[in-house]
Design a protein around this motif. Structure first.
Motif, PDB file in Angstrom:
ATOM      1  N   SER A  44       0.864  -1.191   0.000  1.00  0.00           N
ATOM      2  CA  SER A  44       0.000   0.000   0.000  1.00  0.00           C
ATOM      3  C   SER A  44       0.896   1.236   0.000  1.00  0.00           C
ATOM      4  CB  SER A  44      -0.913  -0.005   1.234  1.00  0.00           C
ATOM      5  OG  SER A  44      -0.156  -0.099   2.432  1.00  0.00           O
ATOM      6  N   PHE A  45       1.193   1.706  -1.212  1.00  0.00           N
ATOM      7  CA  PHE A  45       2.064   2.871  -1.362  1.00  0.00           C
ATOM      8  C   PHE A  45       1.240   4.088  -1.767  1.00  0.00           C
ATOM      9  CE2 PHE A  45       4.922  -0.686  -2.953  1.00  0.00           C
ATOM     10  CZ  PHE A  45       5.496  -0.883  -1.707  1.00  0.00           C
ATOM     11  N   ASP A  46       1.566   5.218  -1.205  1.00  0.00           N
ATOM     12  CA  ASP A  46       0.882   6.465  -1.547  1.00  0.00           C
ATOM     13  C   ASP A  46       1.600   7.101  -2.740  1.00  0.00           C
ATOM     14  OD1 ASP A  46      -0.763   8.621  -1.542  1.00  0.00           O
ATOM     15  OD2 ASP A  46       0.188   9.626   0.170  1.00  0.00           O
ATOM     16  N   VAL A  47       1.297   6.574  -3.922  1.00  0.00           N
ATOM     17  CA  VAL A  47       1.951   7.028  -5.149  1.00  0.00           C
ATOM     18  C   VAL A  47       0.889   7.472  -6.148  1.00  0.00           C
ATOM     19  CG1 VAL A  47       3.461   6.390  -7.066  1.00  0.00           C
ATOM     20  CG2 VAL A  47       3.849   5.410  -4.798  1.00  0.00           C
ATOM     21  N   ASN A  48       1.074   8.631  -6.733  1.00  0.00           N
ATOM     22  CA  ASN A  48       0.130   9.177  -7.706  1.00  0.00           C
ATOM     23  C   ASN A  48       0.581   8.793  -9.118  1.00  0.00           C
ATOM     24  OD1 ASN A  48      -1.691  10.617  -9.218  1.00  0.00           O
ATOM     25  ND2 ASN A  48      -1.288  12.588  -8.237  1.00  0.00           N
ATOM     26  N   GLN A  68      -0.378   9.864 -11.829  1.00  0.00           N
ATOM     27  CA  GLN A  68      -0.297  11.022 -12.714  1.00  0.00           C
ATOM     28  C   GLN A  68       1.072  11.696 -12.670  1.00  0.00           C
ATOM     29  OE1 GLN A  68      -3.579  13.533 -11.567  1.00  0.00           O
ATOM     30  NE2 GLN A  68      -5.134  12.193 -12.480  1.00  0.00           N
ATOM     31  N   ASP A  69       1.887  11.332 -11.680  1.00  0.00           N
ATOM     32  CA  ASP A  69       3.240  11.894 -11.601  1.00  0.00           C
ATOM     33  C   ASP A  69       4.192  11.228 -12.587  1.00  0.00           C
ATOM     34  OD1 ASP A  69       2.388  13.549  -9.580  1.00  0.00           O
ATOM     35  OD2 ASP A  69       3.089  12.247  -7.968  1.00  0.00           O
ATOM     36  N   PHE A  70       3.717  10.208 -13.301  1.00  0.00           N
ATOM     37  CA  PHE A  70       4.575   9.473 -14.223  1.00  0.00           C
ATOM     38  C   PHE A  70       4.101   9.679 -15.657  1.00  0.00           C
ATOM     39  CE2 PHE A  70       4.757   7.525 -10.108  1.00  0.00           C
ATOM     40  CZ  PHE A  70       6.104   7.218  -9.935  1.00  0.00           C
ATOM     41  N   GLY A  71       5.062   9.610 -16.585  1.00  0.00           N
ATOM     42  CA  GLY A  71       4.759   9.879 -17.986  1.00  0.00           C
ATOM     43  C   GLY A  71       3.809   8.883 -18.612  1.00  0.00           C
ATOM     44  N   ASP A  72       3.953   7.597 -18.244  1.00  0.00           N
ATOM     45  CA  ASP A  72       3.087   6.562 -18.800  1.00  0.00           C
ATOM     46  C   ASP A  72       2.996   5.399 -17.822  1.00  0.00           C
ATOM     47  OD1 ASP A  72       5.487   5.100 -19.081  1.00  0.00           O
ATOM     48  OD2 ASP A  72       5.765   5.847 -21.118  1.00  0.00           O
ATOM     49  N   GLN A  73       2.204   4.389 -18.183  1.00  0.00           N
ATOM     50  CA  GLN A  73       1.979   3.235 -17.318  1.00  0.00           C
ATOM     51  C   GLN A  73       3.265   2.456 -17.080  1.00  0.00           C
ATOM     52  OE1 GLN A  73      -0.998   2.574 -15.829  1.00  0.00           O
ATOM     53  NE2 GLN A  73      -0.003   0.919 -14.691  1.00  0.00           N
ATOM     54  N   GLU A  74       4.113   2.374 -18.102  1.00  0.00           N
ATOM     55  CA  GLU A  74       5.363   1.626 -17.978  1.00  0.00           C
ATOM     56  C   GLU A  74       6.284   2.248 -16.926  1.00  0.00           C
ATOM     57  OE1 GLU A  74       9.158   0.141 -20.733  1.00  0.00           O
ATOM     58  OE2 GLU A  74       7.353   0.976 -21.689  1.00  0.00           O
ATOM     59  N   GLN A  75       6.378   3.578 -16.926  1.00  0.00           N
ATOM     60  CA  GLN A  75       7.203   4.255 -15.919  1.00  0.00           C
ATOM     61  C   GLN A  75       6.651   4.032 -14.521  1.00  0.00           C
ATOM     62  OE1 GLN A  75       7.635   8.398 -16.847  1.00  0.00           O
ATOM     63  NE2 GLN A  75       8.824   8.035 -18.711  1.00  0.00           N
ATOM     64  N   TYR A  76       5.339   4.073 -14.399  1.00  0.00           N
ATOM     65  CA  TYR A  76       4.705   3.851 -13.096  1.00  0.00           C
ATOM     66  C   TYR A  76       4.960   2.424 -12.611  1.00  0.00           C
ATOM     67  CZ  TYR A  76       1.000   3.035  -9.663  1.00  0.00           C
ATOM     68  OH  TYR A  76       0.308   2.674  -8.526  1.00  0.00           O
ATOM     69  N   ASP A  77       4.743   1.442 -13.483  1.00  0.00           N
ATOM     70  CA  ASP A  77       4.969   0.040 -13.115  1.00  0.00           C
ATOM     71  C   ASP A  77       6.427  -0.200 -12.729  1.00  0.00           C
ATOM     72  OD1 ASP A  77       2.332  -0.504 -13.652  1.00  0.00           O
ATOM     73  OD2 ASP A  77       2.704  -1.301 -15.665  1.00  0.00           O
ATOM     74  N   TYR A  82       8.507   1.972 -11.468  1.00  0.00           N
ATOM     75  CA  TYR A  82       8.752   2.579 -10.154  1.00  0.00           C
ATOM     76  C   TYR A  82       8.220   1.695  -9.031  1.00  0.00           C
ATOM     77  CZ  TYR A  82       8.467   5.750  -6.194  1.00  0.00           C
ATOM     78  OH  TYR A  82       8.592   6.314  -4.937  1.00  0.00           O
ATOM     79  N   ILE A  83       6.979   1.193  -9.183  1.00  0.00           N
ATOM     80  CA  ILE A  83       6.364   0.362  -8.144  1.00  0.00           C
ATOM     81  C   ILE A  83       7.153  -0.922  -7.943  1.00  0.00           C
ATOM     82  CG2 ILE A  83       4.335  -1.023  -7.552  1.00  0.00           C
ATOM     83  CD1 ILE A  83       3.959   1.947  -7.053  1.00  0.00           C
ATOM     84  N   GLN A  84       7.557  -1.579  -9.038  1.00  0.00           N
ATOM     85  CA  GLN A  84       8.306  -2.830  -8.925  1.00  0.00           C
ATOM     86  C   GLN A  84       9.683  -2.596  -8.314  1.00  0.00           C
ATOM     87  OE1 GLN A  84       8.279  -5.108 -12.569  1.00  0.00           O
ATOM     88  NE2 GLN A  84       6.078  -4.856 -12.833  1.00  0.00           N
ATOM     89  N   SER A  85      10.322  -1.489  -8.675  1.00  0.00           N
ATOM     90  CA  SER A  85      11.619  -1.152  -8.080  1.00  0.00           C
ATOM     91  C   SER A  85      11.468  -0.903  -6.582  1.00  0.00           C
ATOM     92  CB  SER A  85      12.224   0.082  -8.756  1.00  0.00           C
ATOM     93  OG  SER A  85      12.454  -0.134 -10.129  1.00  0.00           O
ATOM     94  N   LEU A  86      10.385  -0.230  -6.211  1.00  0.00           N
ATOM     95  CA  LEU A  86      10.121   0.058  -4.805  1.00  0.00           C
ATOM     96  C   LEU A  86       9.849  -1.237  -4.039  1.00  0.00           C
ATOM     97  CD1 LEU A  86       9.701   2.165  -2.587  1.00  0.00           C
ATOM     98  CD2 LEU A  86       7.328   2.409  -3.356  1.00  0.00           C
ATOM     99  N   GLU A  87       9.032  -2.111  -4.608  1.00  0.00           N
ATOM    100  CA  GLU A  87       8.754  -3.402  -3.970  1.00  0.00           C
ATOM    101  C   GLU A  87      10.032  -4.217  -3.800  1.00  0.00           C
ATOM    102  OE1 GLU A  87       4.177  -4.500  -5.302  1.00  0.00           O
ATOM    103  OE2 GLU A  87       5.862  -5.265  -6.454  1.00  0.00           O
ATOM    104  N   LEU A  88      10.844  -4.266  -4.858  1.00  0.00           N
ATOM    105  CA  LEU A  88      12.087  -5.030  -4.806  1.00  0.00           C
ATOM    106  C   LEU A  88      12.989  -4.504  -3.698  1.00  0.00           C
ATOM    107  CD1 LEU A  88      14.073  -7.123  -5.915  1.00  0.00           C
ATOM    108  CD2 LEU A  88      14.783  -5.433  -7.626  1.00  0.00           C
ATOM    109  N   GLN A  89      13.152  -3.185  -3.629  1.00  0.00           N
ATOM    110  CA  GLN A  89      14.038  -2.600  -2.624  1.00  0.00           C
ATOM    111  C   GLN A  89      13.553  -2.879  -1.214  1.00  0.00           C
ATOM    112  OE1 GLN A  89      16.988  -0.918  -3.546  1.00  0.00           O
ATOM    113  NE2 GLN A  89      17.396  -1.363  -1.394  1.00  0.00           N
ATOM    114  N   LEU A  90      12.252  -2.686  -0.984  1.00  0.00           N
ATOM    115  CA  LEU A  90      11.711  -2.872   0.361  1.00  0.00           C
ATOM    116  C   LEU A  90      11.768  -4.329   0.796  1.00  0.00           C
ATOM    117  CD1 LEU A  90       8.625  -0.469   0.276  1.00  0.00           C
ATOM    118  CD2 LEU A  90      10.708  -0.202   1.625  1.00  0.00           C
ATOM    119  N   ILE A  91      11.423  -5.251  -0.110  1.00  0.00           N
ATOM    120  CA  ILE A  91      11.432  -6.667   0.255  1.00  0.00           C
ATOM    121  C   ILE A  91      12.852  -7.153   0.513  1.00  0.00           C
ATOM    122  CG2 ILE A  91      10.979  -8.990  -0.616  1.00  0.00           C
ATOM    123  CD1 ILE A  91       8.454  -7.857  -1.921  1.00  0.00           C
ATOM    124  N   VAL A  92      13.815  -6.710  -0.314  1.00  0.00           N
ATOM    125  CA  VAL A  92      15.216  -7.069  -0.079  1.00  0.00           C
ATOM    126  C   VAL A  92      15.679  -6.526   1.264  1.00  0.00           C
ATOM    127  CG1 VAL A  92      17.576  -6.632  -0.825  1.00  0.00           C
ATOM    128  CG2 VAL A  92      15.879  -7.331  -2.496  1.00  0.00           C
TER     129      VAL A  92
END
Length: 289
Positions: free
Chosen positions: A246-250, A252-261, A263-273
């Motif tokens: 549950s991340f508070d991420v908007n 609309q702050d990203f250029g497209d869906q690929e950039q958003y995805d 970012y979320i996957q990078s964030l998940e990877l970092q936090l889980i590691v």
């Protein structure tokens, strides 16, 4: 990520692995033929994705459930229909024929899964069932040859969790039922004693009841933990499953869906590691203490 399997691994960079995968033959997934029961391959649409802090490898696995009882029954019917006693070799040929016939008729099930690699921490995470993780790891080993991998493991977890929670429950000033290494307990707690009796709690824990069970010899086998927007179930053998984020991420702050995805996957990877590393350090220190 939902149910993960974590390995310590020294893999090459994104571009090196991408090149090796492209050069290897027969790695892309294709549909099962009539005489194939299962097949694993790289996702033909995209094999790898570069993340901000690592990369992702995408797999496809397809398999057919072998109906062993039906196969045995069909073979027996064929044997019973013969007017002589067949040899073992003939029965083997009949069995193979029946198996091939069933294989051609069974509808396969296909799943997609991914592996995430964090090069700085040398951590490889498969988001899938354990058997698929082993298959995916074997494919990577086949491509890369000899690489060092080992399952991320930690002993004494159940005892450490039990001791920590009991200490918290005995402290009337402790607001959280357990709080170790910055993690908070969620709404699932599973206890078990030496006789294999199980006590399962959902939602708010009945503190007095839990304390009595722990003092009576029960140990924690599963518990929900959360930190930094990541909640998961931790088991006694250091398996992490049922991950929810549950991340508070908007978006609309990203250029497209690929950039958003990405970012979320990078964030998940970092936090889980990070969470895996923190939990291991915590449990290792608890065992040493």
């Amino acid at each position: 990520m939902k149910n993960i399997h974590v390995f310590a691994a020294a893999l090459p960079s994104f571009y090196v692995l991408e090149t090796k995968l492209a050069e290897a033959e027969g790695l892309l997934f294709s549909p099962l033929t009539d005489n194939q029961w299962s097949k694993l391959g790289l996702n033909p649409k995209q094999q790898m994705i570069s993340l901000d802090n690592g990369y992702r490898v995408d797999f496809v696995f397809s398999s057919k459930d072998m109906p062993k009882p039906q196969i045995t029954e069909e073979v027996q019917l064929l044997v019973d229909g013969l007017d002589y006693e067949p040899s073992k070799e003939e029965i083997g040929e009949l069995t193979e024929s029946v198996i091939n016939d069933f294989c051609a008729r069974v509808i396969p099930k296909t799943v997609k899964f991914s592996a995430y690699y964090h090069p700085t921490k040398e951590t490889l995470i498969f988001d899938c069932k354990e058997d698929l993780a082993q298959r995916g790891l074997s494919l990577l080993l086949k491509v890369l040859g000899s690489i060092e991998t080992k399952t991320l493991h930690c002993s004494g977890i159940s005892n450490s969790l039990t001791t920590n929670m009991l200490s918290c429950l005995k402290n009337p000033d402790e607001h959280n039922i357990t709080n170790f290494s910055g993690f908070d307990a969620g709404d699932l707690l599973v206890l078990q004693n030496k006789e294999k009796d199980v006590a399962r709690f959902k939602g708010d824990y009945p503190v007095d009841n839990v304390r009595e069970l722990l003092e009576d010899g029960y140990e924690i086998k599963q518990i929900n933990l959360s930190k930094d927007g990541v909640a998961f179930t931790l088991t006694e053998n250091f398996k992490i499953k049922a991950i929810k984020t549950s991340f508070d991420v908007n978006e609309q702050d990203f250029g497209d869906q690929e950039q958003y995805d990405n970012y979320i996957q990078s964030l998940e990877l970092q936090l889980i590691v990070n969470h895996c590393e923190e939990l291991r350090n915590f449990f290792d220190q608890s065992v040493e203490a």
